[in-house]
Write a protein that holds these residues in place. Sequence first.
Motif, PDB file in Angstrom:
ATOM      1  N   LEU A  66       0.476  -4.683   4.841  1.00 54.32           N
ATOM      2  CA  LEU A  66      -0.875  -4.930   5.141  1.00 54.32           C
ATOM      3  C   LEU A  66      -1.281  -4.539   6.514  1.00 54.32           C
ATOM      4  CD1 LEU A  66      -3.882  -5.977   4.796  1.00 54.32           C
ATOM      5  CD2 LEU A  66      -2.892  -8.330   5.078  1.00 54.32           C
ATOM      6  N   PHE A  67      -0.188  -5.124   7.311  1.00 52.99           N
ATOM      7  CA  PHE A  67      -0.454  -4.659   8.828  1.00 52.99           C
ATOM      8  C   PHE A  67      -0.301  -3.287   9.063  1.00 52.99           C
ATOM      9  CE2 PHE A  67       1.765  -3.840  12.854  1.00 52.99           C
ATOM     10  CZ  PHE A  67       0.758  -3.948  13.697  1.00 52.99           C
ATOM     11  N   GLN A  68       0.539  -2.527   8.416  1.00 49.63           N
ATOM     12  CA  GLN A  68       1.027  -1.001   8.466  1.00 49.63           C
ATOM     13  C   GLN A  68      -0.298  -0.135   7.909  1.00 49.63           C
ATOM     14  OE1 GLN A  68       4.723  -1.571   6.470  1.00 49.63           O
ATOM     15  NE2 GLN A  68       6.068  -1.122   8.412  1.00 49.63           N
ATOM     16  N   ALA A  69      -0.875  -0.739   6.952  1.00 47.33           N
ATOM     17  CA  ALA A  69      -1.756   0.176   6.479  1.00 47.33           C
ATOM     18  C   ALA A  69      -3.224  -0.246   7.142  1.00 47.33           C
ATOM     19  CB  ALA A  69      -2.196  -0.576   4.907  1.00 47.33           C
ATOM     20  N   TYR A  80       0.788  -1.160  -0.172  1.00 47.68           N
ATOM     21  CA  TYR A  80      -0.053   0.051  -0.128  1.00 47.68           C
ATOM     22  C   TYR A  80       0.854   1.219   0.163  1.00 47.68           C
ATOM     23  CZ  TYR A  80      -3.502  -3.426   1.508  1.00 47.68           C
ATOM     24  OH  TYR A  80      -4.459  -4.523   1.574  1.00 47.68           O
ATOM     25  N   LYS A  81       0.276   2.533  -0.531  1.00 43.14           N
ATOM     26  CA  LYS A  81       1.122   3.590  -0.660  1.00 43.14           C
ATOM     27  C   LYS A  81       0.959   4.375   0.848  1.00 43.14           C
ATOM     28  CE  LYS A  81       2.631   7.510  -3.454  1.00 43.14           C
ATOM     29  NZ  LYS A  81       2.575   8.136  -4.791  1.00 43.14           N
ATOM     30  N   ASP A  82       1.651   4.831   1.403  1.00 39.17           N
ATOM     31  CA  ASP A  82       1.565   5.722   2.782  1.00 39.17           C
ATOM     32  C   ASP A  82       1.053   6.976   2.155  1.00 39.17           C
ATOM     33  OD1 ASP A  82       1.602   7.263   4.966  1.00 39.17           O
ATOM     34  OD2 ASP A  82       2.978   5.999   5.793  1.00 39.17           O
ATOM     35  N   PRO A  83       0.259   7.506   2.496  1.00 39.21           N
ATOM     36  CA  PRO A  83      -0.413   8.945   1.976  1.00 39.21           C
ATOM     37  C   PRO A  83       0.641   9.968   2.438  1.00 39.21           C
ATOM     38  CG  PRO A  83      -2.113   8.127   3.166  1.00 39.21           C
ATOM     39  CD  PRO A  83      -1.220   7.060   3.173  1.00 39.21           C
ATOM     40  N   TYR A  84       1.226   9.772   3.635  1.00 45.23           N
ATOM     41  CA  TYR A  84       1.727  10.987   4.325  1.00 45.23           C
ATOM     42  C   TYR A  84       3.408  10.789   3.809  1.00 45.23           C
ATOM     43  CZ  TYR A  84      -2.178  10.045   7.113  1.00 45.23           C
ATOM     44  OH  TYR A  84      -3.489   9.603   7.440  1.00 45.23           O
ATOM     45  N   THR A  85       3.931   9.697   3.557  1.00 50.11           N
ATOM     46  CA  THR A  85       5.424   9.481   3.198  1.00 50.11           C
ATOM     47  C   THR A  85       5.766   8.968   1.656  1.00 50.11           C
ATOM     48  OG1 THR A  85       5.609   7.002   3.948  1.00 50.11           O
ATOM     49  CG2 THR A  85       5.911   8.819   5.520  1.00 50.11           C
ATOM     50  N   GLY A  86       4.685   8.452   1.206  1.00 48.01           N
ATOM     51  CA  GLY A  86       4.826   7.965   0.001  1.00 48.01           C
ATOM     52  C   GLY A  86       5.626   6.697  -0.100  1.00 48.01           C
TER      53      GLY A  86
END
Length: 1312
Positions: free
Chosen positions: A803-806, A792-798
Amino acid sequence: MANVNRVQNGEASAFIGEQCCSVSTADQSQQSLGPAAKSSDPGMDLSQKQSFTIFQKGECSIAGLLIHSTNEKMSIYQAKVKGLLQPGTAMMLLEAQAATGFIIDPVTEQKLSVDEALQEGIIGTDVYDKLVSAEKGVVGYKDPYTGDLISLFEALKKDLVVRSHGIRLLEAQIATGGIIDPFSGQHISVDAAYQRGIFDEEINKILSDPSDDTRGFFDPNTQENLSYLELKQRCVTDPKTGLCLLIVTDKVVKGIQLHIDEKIKAVFKKTLVSLKFGRFRDRKATLWEIINSEYFTADQTKEFVGKVKTGECTIETIITNLTTTIEQTERKKKGVMFHGLRRKVSAQQLLESNIINENLFQKLDKGLTTTEEVLQLQSVKRYLKGTCSIAGVLVESTNEKMSIYQAMKKNLLMPGTALILLEAQAATGFLIDPVTNAKFTVDEAVNNRLVSADLHRKLLSAERAVTGYKDPYTGNVISLFQALKKDLIVKDHGIRLLEAQIATGGIIDPVNSHRLPVDVAYQRGMFDQEMNKILSDSSDDTKGFFDPNTKDNLTYLQLMERCVMEPETGLCLLCLRDLRYIDNQAIIAFQKATISIKKGKFEGRAMSIWECLNSDYITDIKRREIVQEFTSKKLTIEQIITIIINTIEEREHRTQTNITVDGFRKKISLTELLKSEIIDSQTFEEVQTGNLTVTNLLKRSSVQKYLEGDSSIAGVLVESTNEKMSIYQAMKKNLLMPGTALILLEAQAATGFLIDPVTNAKFTVDEAVNNRLVSADLHRKLLSAERAVTGYKDPYTGNVISLFQALKKDLIVKDHGIRLLEAQIATGGIIDPVHSHRLPVEVAYQRGMFDQEMNKILSDAGDDTKGFFDPNTKENLTYLQLMERCVKDPETGLCLLKLTNKGVKTQQIYNRVEIEKAFRDEVITMTCGPFKGKTVSVWELLHLEYFTEEKRNELIAKYKRKEINMKTIIKIITTTIEQTQTETVTVTTSNTVTCAVPQLLTAEEVEAALRKEIVCFPVWCFLHSQLFTEKKRNELLEKYRNKEIELETIVKLIRTIIEGTQTQKETSITFLGFRSEITAEELVESKIIDEQTFQDLQTGMKTVQDVSELESVKVYLQGSDSIAGVLVESTNEKMSIYQAMKKNLLMPGTALILLEAQAATGFLIDPVTNAKFTVDEAVNNRLVSADLHRKLLSAERAVTGYKDPYTGNVISLFQALKKDLIVKDHGIRLLEAQIATGGIIDPVHSHRLPVDVAYQRGMFDQEMNKILSDAGDDTKGFFDPNTKENLTYLQLMERCVKDPETGLCLLLLKSK
């Protein structure tokens, strides 16, 4: 007399292990009791006497349970609460404790009076009164005639206690050391008891002959009544505490009951066996006790009995087999040994710590593998040896390596920095000499002058993190974490050492001398969630180590990452660099600029230029060159970033020598496999040097597990035809519901690939759509699930995140994310999308791709993780549970979900809920009528005026009986609409209606005119539909009759209302309730769904079906099942409550109350067909007789609502109870049943309510909550036909069994 004296002399204490304390002899007791007896004041009141009579001497009573499968100790009361002991059995054991001195908690080793036990929460109020009464066996009874204090025996003789009860307590006292004299609080010998008049020949004779009078205790393993002494002999002694514990086998924990022929059982009970191994050594045990012990599974016990019954084996042969099995089991425990950190570690210890599995344990035991081979496994080596701590330093300018202490002496390290690093070495196993690659204990290190004597004490203190700390209160050896919790060490110091242990392989168990997997550390109390959170946050609490190069405070793991690994020894060395030539301005600039690293050991991380310059990727010469050119403005920050990236890529290219293996979506370097602990350094070197080929490497199961994983559920196998097919194909053939199929396909996508089980081909989601394995309409949803693999792409850092972090960042819905994560773990491990492979659990923890909280959620297998559906049994399961029910395709090895005939076929008839759902799920795009151009459900069309109520019911009834299918119903609907339109004239909005009407129209003329005028169908029908209230309809008819309005006005009004209604229908999202639809808005107001879920529904991100299947929603829309029927133990026959009553298995009153509870919680249930009915439907289908109709309709009002006689409003069960519209006892009973099955039902909105919402809506209050919580006589309105006890509904449900086929709750009727 002789028998009791034998008990006094200690001969009867033949259970394994030492006695709790020595049994006083007759002489000793008399000597010690003399002064006490003389000083006893008969006038002293009972409370004073109780504080004076301190229990002394004697053996332990049965202190608690030892759960064999988990090695968990548990108190008697806790075992009762958890259902491991029947209430009666638990009460007798607790009374025996109270009557022999103390209530005991075997977990905390506390011995308390009854009052103290209640205060400490070791017992509950439900047993308090009886235990106070039993405690009088120690403190004495008050003679009601004289006021004197008398003993248990004397109270028994005066009939102050029930004879059987008194004999049971007296027998427990003798079994634990002798009769207790309440004046002294001591056990005394039988002779002394005779002399004091607190024992006699008659009672001695009764106790000496263990008849039914004294066999008042129950063995849950063998289901036998025993005397206390006999039960005590079957216990084991806890080696640490000396407490006497009753072993509970796995059969008892799982509730397995074996039905064995009584004649064979009698033979087994009479046969005595002498064993030389295990807990039966040194005493004779019956064959019945042995086969029901922890040494044998239920299947093995059945096999033994079966062979004897058929004559295949004799009793002698069985005994030989039993002896061999027990001997082998005991030898396994003492068998193969490994070197731990300070002492030997057995294979059994490794098995119990989940370091090796049962299969590997068996191979070791049978000699199929050696300890050396096992030690080569990275998963074992990690816990026995750990990974290397920071072993020393490497001076960059001279390339000289030296020990931490030597670096300190040469002023290369500050004393404080050096001490902390040395303490970390000591706390992780050994002090290290990096020059000779030798490891030492602290004492050895001082003797070998690796460190000086002035550090001896401090390093010994740190070494206790390995050898253990001594608990000053108990004397036990405890771990670093436990010492930290007890404030035996300074918090910062303890956290620093603990973090070092975790960074180098895991928490150390000092008792067993090896490291532990995180979940085992939790179980053993050597780690907890609070500490995990502290260490995970990497805050100042854990940044206890100092980087002498950058002057940063770091965690141990962060400092290790900045070290270099020496290729010769594999040691981790801290590189000391001379950075004095770099000015502060340059440092600040380097710290601000960040680089996204795409290769190497920092892959996937954003690092500052400063961190990169201080890594081992940049040599001293290169660093100086970069700094000099930047200072002279020849290089920009952007150019430096390019240089660093190129340097890292070149270095990695050289290091890996282009050797890669295939991951899920990209190549994986050997270095990454090493870093992820999938291979060890030796394997890495073997591949690099060519001694091991990549092909052979990939054949290793330990590598395959993380690169490929196990097969997800690849497809289905139809039992009747033996045909295998894909999940999507099964859905298209109506063998799987769309929702079930989608969830299984998402699990495939989230675990790597979509699978075609026919060709054994694997596809990405895009490939699967292109190859038509799935249709394009599923593309978007499956791509979303596939991100669990691709990231997944982290919208804050790119950055790409897992999955778990998302899930933690709320980028995906919790239930959906947990479902996918659970599928990954069930098929081999969590997937790291950055590196494109699965991870060992410990590495997942380190990389922040898993944590203890999520581990607990997934381990509990509660509602959060039961996101998958078994189409055969209709149960919600975890993915692992569903996989366990699958079969393996012998041709491909793929995991296939077997669809049984029962799963494929629908039930013989549909029930009301199923019919409505089917009709709502089936939609038609209309070409005419009020919904022209709209997609409308069959259910809505059937309830328009096209169909009379009679016609509608006829169609539903035919569908219910399966006389017609859905296609036929759709054809009837469309034909009816087309015929109606052909026969009528459609009026458009611009149509002007002209009717020659007289001055005043009669009612007949009005009806004729309105029936003639058509708006897709007659206006008259519209006016008499639900679009108009009776008042509004009469008003329009009156105005038209008086010529106050024209027909066109009515037509326009109808069109306006239809359009408004259609708009509302399009925007209103509804769910199925108990008796009516529920809007999504109502679910939000009731706090059943949150605003985010509501928005997802509106935007189409989630369907009604998706949300309905969430356990947090389902509990309020459906609740859990009530007691659905009975299961006759003797015949294993299940039947309805009514049928059980007709067969005289239940009393009419008991049956009626259970049926009322069903009606009041939603539906009457047929447990045989698993069908649910309203009361009317149940009577029509003869599930119950007509004579119960009225009473059950009354109970059903708890669902449909009561009518308030004063306001006419529909009110709830509780509100009716408050207004005295129903009898209090009856109402409380129904209310308690609702709460026990999921929550209070709101009849207005047709669903259950969270408790706080029920309070807000006035459907519950504190007073009623208190009544229901107390579980007093008010709420014990249900009857257990087995034990003849009055119980609450919840208590009765807890005594029920779950039907494995349907999941229904059945009341087990036991043979009397």
